[in-house]
Design a protein around this motif. Structure first.
Motif, mmCIF file in Angstrom:
data_model
loop_
_atom_site.group_PDB
_atom_site.id
_atom_site.type_symbol
_atom_site.label_atom_id
_atom_site.label_comp_id
_atom_site.label_asym_id
_atom_site.label_seq_id
_atom_site.Cartn_x
_atom_site.Cartn_y
_atom_site.Cartn_z
ATOM 1 N N THR A 123 0.815 -1.209 0.000
ATOM 2 C CA THR A 123 0.000 0.000 0.000
ATOM 3 C C THR A 123 0.853 1.266 0.000
ATOM 4 N N GLY A 124 2.122 1.102 -0.360
ATOM 5 C CA GLY A 124 3.040 2.235 -0.299
ATOM 6 C C GLY A 124 3.792 2.227 1.017
ATOM 7 N N SER A 125 5.096 2.387 0.951
ATOM 8 C CA SER A 125 5.920 2.364 2.164
ATOM 9 C C SER A 125 6.887 3.531 2.136
ATOM 10 N N SER A 128 9.001 -6.070 10.266
ATOM 11 C CA SER A 128 8.338 -7.352 10.005
ATOM 12 C C SER A 128 8.035 -7.519 8.527
ATOM 13 N N SER A 129 7.607 -6.430 7.879
ATOM 14 C CA SER A 129 7.317 -6.489 6.451
ATOM 15 C C SER A 129 8.576 -6.803 5.649
ATOM 16 N N TRP A 130 9.686 -6.171 6.006
ATOM 17 C CA TRP A 130 10.923 -6.430 5.276
ATOM 18 C C TRP A 130 11.479 -7.827 5.566
ATOM 19 N N LEU A 131 11.249 -8.339 6.780
ATOM 20 C CA LEU A 131 11.650 -9.720 7.058
ATOM 21 C C LEU A 131 10.848 -10.687 6.190
ATOM 22 N N THR A 132 9.544 -10.427 6.068
ATOM 23 C CA THR A 132 8.705 -11.233 5.172
ATOM 24 C C THR A 132 9.246 -11.188 3.751
ATOM 25 N N GLN A 133 9.572 -9.986 3.292
ATOM 26 C CA GLN A 133 10.092 -9.838 1.936
ATOM 27 C C GLN A 133 11.419 -10.586 1.772
ATOM 28 N N THR A 134 12.276 -10.501 2.763
ATOM 29 C CA THR A 134 13.573 -11.175 2.702
ATOM 30 C C THR A 134 13.401 -12.686 2.580
ATOM 31 N N ILE A 135 12.559 -13.261 3.438
ATOM 32 C CA ILE A 135 12.373 -14.709 3.429
ATOM 33 C C ILE A 135 11.772 -15.176 2.104
ATOM 34 N N LEU A 136 10.774 -14.448 1.602
ATOM 35 C CA LEU A 136 10.120 -14.881 0.366
ATOM 36 C C LEU A 136 11.059 -14.777 -0.835
ATOM 37 N N GLN A 137 11.898 -13.752 -0.872
ATOM 38 C CA GLN A 137 12.891 -13.685 -1.958
ATOM 39 C C GLN A 137 13.962 -14.754 -1.788
ATOM 40 N N TRP A 138 14.242 -15.133 -0.554
ATOM 41 C CA TRP A 138 15.261 -16.130 -0.264
ATOM 42 C C TRP A 138 14.833 -17.523 -0.725
ATOM 43 N N ILE A 139 13.519 -17.776 -0.755
ATOM 44 C CA ILE A 139 13.044 -19.117 -1.098
ATOM 45 C C ILE A 139 12.413 -19.174 -2.491
ATOM 46 N N SER A 140 12.618 -18.117 -3.279
ATOM 47 C CA SER A 140 12.042 -18.087 -4.626
ATOM 48 C C SER A 140 13.023 -17.424 -5.592
ATOM 49 N N ARG A 141 12.692 -17.490 -6.863
ATOM 50 C CA ARG A 141 13.346 -16.659 -7.869
ATOM 51 C C ARG A 141 12.268 -15.725 -8.382
ATOM 52 N N SER A 142 12.285 -14.506 -7.886
ATOM 53 C CA SER A 142 11.211 -13.571 -8.194
ATOM 54 C C SER A 142 11.594 -12.652 -9.349
ATOM 55 N N PRO A 143 10.660 -12.384 -10.277
ATOM 56 C CA PRO A 143 10.949 -11.418 -11.347
ATOM 57 C C PRO A 143 10.849 -9.971 -10.866
ATOM 58 N N THR A 144 10.461 -9.777 -9.595
ATOM 59 C CA THR A 144 10.316 -8.420 -9.052
ATOM 60 C C THR A 144 11.097 -8.283 -7.747
ATOM 61 N N PRO A 145 12.404 -8.576 -7.749
ATOM 62 C CA PRO A 145 13.147 -8.532 -6.488
ATOM 63 C C PRO A 145 13.337 -7.102 -5.988
ATOM 64 N N TRP A 146 13.276 -6.944 -4.670
ATOM 65 C CA TRP A 146 13.507 -5.656 -4.025
ATOM 66 C C TRP A 146 14.832 -5.698 -3.283
ATOM 67 N N GLU A 147 15.548 -4.595 -3.299
ATOM 68 C CA GLU A 147 16.777 -4.517 -2.501
ATOM 69 C C GLU A 147 16.405 -4.522 -1.026
ATOM 70 N N LEU A 195 7.207 5.598 -1.173
ATOM 71 C CA LEU A 195 6.793 7.000 -1.113
ATOM 72 C C LEU A 195 7.998 7.865 -0.726
ATOM 73 N N GLU A 196 9.004 7.832 -1.619
ATOM 74 C CA GLU A 196 10.264 8.534 -1.395
ATOM 75 C C GLU A 196 10.661 9.235 -2.684
ATOM 76 N N ARG A 197 11.149 10.429 -2.571
ATOM 77 C CA ARG A 197 11.368 11.314 -3.717
ATOM 78 C C ARG A 197 12.273 10.685 -4.769
ATOM 79 N N GLU A 198 13.415 10.165 -4.361
ATOM 80 C CA GLU A 198 14.363 9.623 -5.334
ATOM 81 C C GLU A 198 13.807 8.376 -6.016
ATOM 82 N N TRP A 199 13.140 7.513 -5.260
ATOM 83 C CA TRP A 199 12.583 6.281 -5.836
ATOM 84 C C TRP A 199 11.530 6.616 -6.890
#
Length: 383
Positions: free
Chosen positions: A243-245, A275-294, A322-326
């Motif tokens: 929902t935007g971070s 917690s959200s970033w931990l979720t993201q880390t684990i899911l990228q760790w166990i998959s090959r995602s076409p939309t990986p986030w740093e 929701l960050e200017r540079e991004w």
């Protein structure tokens, strides 16, 4: 071709498709912008059927807080356009300030408008009724015991037919209201959870599952939940929608002059983000995602990491920073820092149109047909 039923989705053959929807208050309109584009893309894939709904594609849909409202709407067969209109109507009523609701002794907003709109939207649909057309998970938090509750509509689940308070009898409007009871905005919600026992529930976002994607994967695969779906990149597809971070960032010296209540509130928000970033880390760790986030500057986007050397699922994550540079780099959108800090608020209905505009731009840039492998296209539901 008949529409799929809940049991077709839960117990039918073939690979399974999951949709996880974050919490975020008014910012839920960002997730809806993504879902409008996803629905349009998948409708085209299904031959352009005007009756196509996302509940025809996804076998299990889960949401927390504002994501619970959207998940429930999709699960009962609403087109995304209808949920967007609901949000435009709902948000000014729900987050309506009153000069009589000031101070620390009561919630900022009355529960009445939200409860009324949920009752109007979902009527007397129960969690176990045929009105819920696919698998549904609502994440809330039981405040009086401190435990996250994952309420779902699987007939094979342990609590679906519980003799004292079966899940199937929960009113959909009530469990969604329980998931959205966000302090300090709204008061808690009571649900009967046993004979002569009422549990006190608050927003599921104050559990580890404001981003419910990992919890949804556990519901689908852990034996205790009764689904038992197989794991594998050709067996499970998980779409997670944010929902935007925004990073919590301020000058260090401000921390020493903040009121204690503000320190506490920022700490809670920081834990939710962690917690959200931990979720993201684990899911990228166990998959090959076409939309990986740093994840961070040290581990990057985990492009060289795969737990156990085997993919557990196919995984896609859409979200807006929701960050200017991004925004400038990814979307070619210019917004000043003060504007973006305001847009990050959970309870400002005046931001709906600006957030919808950013969400639509992000969806246009991010959502691609190839993110939805044809191997996961559903059958006709007649099996």
């Amino acid at each position: 071709m008949r529409p799929k039923t809940r049991d077709d989705h839960l117990f039918g053959p073939g690979p399974k498709r999951l949709l996880a929807l974050d919490g975020g208050g008014v910012r839920g309109i960002v997730a809806l912008a993504y879902l409008e584009r996803v629905e349009r893309l998948l409708r085209e894939r299904s031959g352009g059927d005007p009756e196509f709904r996302l509940c025809d594609y996804f076998d299990l849909i889960g949401g927390t807080s504002t994501g619970a409202i959207i998940a429930a709407g999709i699960a009962v067969g609403f087109p995304v356009e209808k949920i967007v209109e609901l949000y435009r109507t709902m948000m000014p009523s729900v987050f309506k300030t009153s000069r009589w609701r000031i101070g620390l002794r009561q919630p900022k907003y009355s529960r009445g408008p939200l409860a009324g709109l949920l009752a109007e939207t979902f009527g007397d649909i129960t969690l176990g009724s045929s009105g819920v057309r696919t698998g549904l998970v609502i994440v809330t938090k039981r405040f009086d015991t401190g435990s996250p509750w994952v309420i779902h509509n699987n007939p094979r689940g342990k609590y679906f037919d519980h003799p004292q308070a079966p899940n199937r009898e929960f009113m959909l409007r009530d469990v969604v209201r329980a998931s959205t009871a966000a302090a300090p905005y709204f008061g808690p919600e009571a649900l009967r959870v046993g004979e002569d026992v009422e549990g006190v529930f608050i927003d599921g976002g104050v559990s580890p599952y404001n981003n419910p994607a990992l919890q949804l994967l556990m519901v689908a695969t852990l034996e205790g939940f009764g689904f038992g779906w197989p794991i594998g990149p050709d067996d499970l597809f998980l779409l997670s929608v944010g929902t935007g971070s925004q990073a919590l960032d301020f000058q260090p010296d401000r921390a020493f002059s903040m009121p204690s209540a503000m320190v506490g509130l920022r700490s809670v928000r920081s834990v939710i983000a962690d917690s959200s970033w931990l979720t993201q880390t684990i899911l990228q760790w166990i998959s090959r995602s076409p939309t990986p986030w740093e994840i961070d500057r040290e581990v990057g986007d985990l492009g060289g990491d795969l737990l156990g050397g085997r993919e557990a699922l196919s995984y896609v994550r859409y979200d807006v920073r929701l960050e200017r540079e991004w925004l400038a780099e990814r979307l070619g959108v210019e917004r000043q820092g003060e504007v973006l800090r305001d847009l990050a608020a959970l309870d400002k209905p005046k931001n709906v149109e600006a957030l919808a505009e950013l969400g639509a731009a992000a969806a246009e840039a991010q959502v691609k047909s190839e993110h939805f492998p044809e191997a996961f296209d559903p059958g006709d539901g007649s099996g």
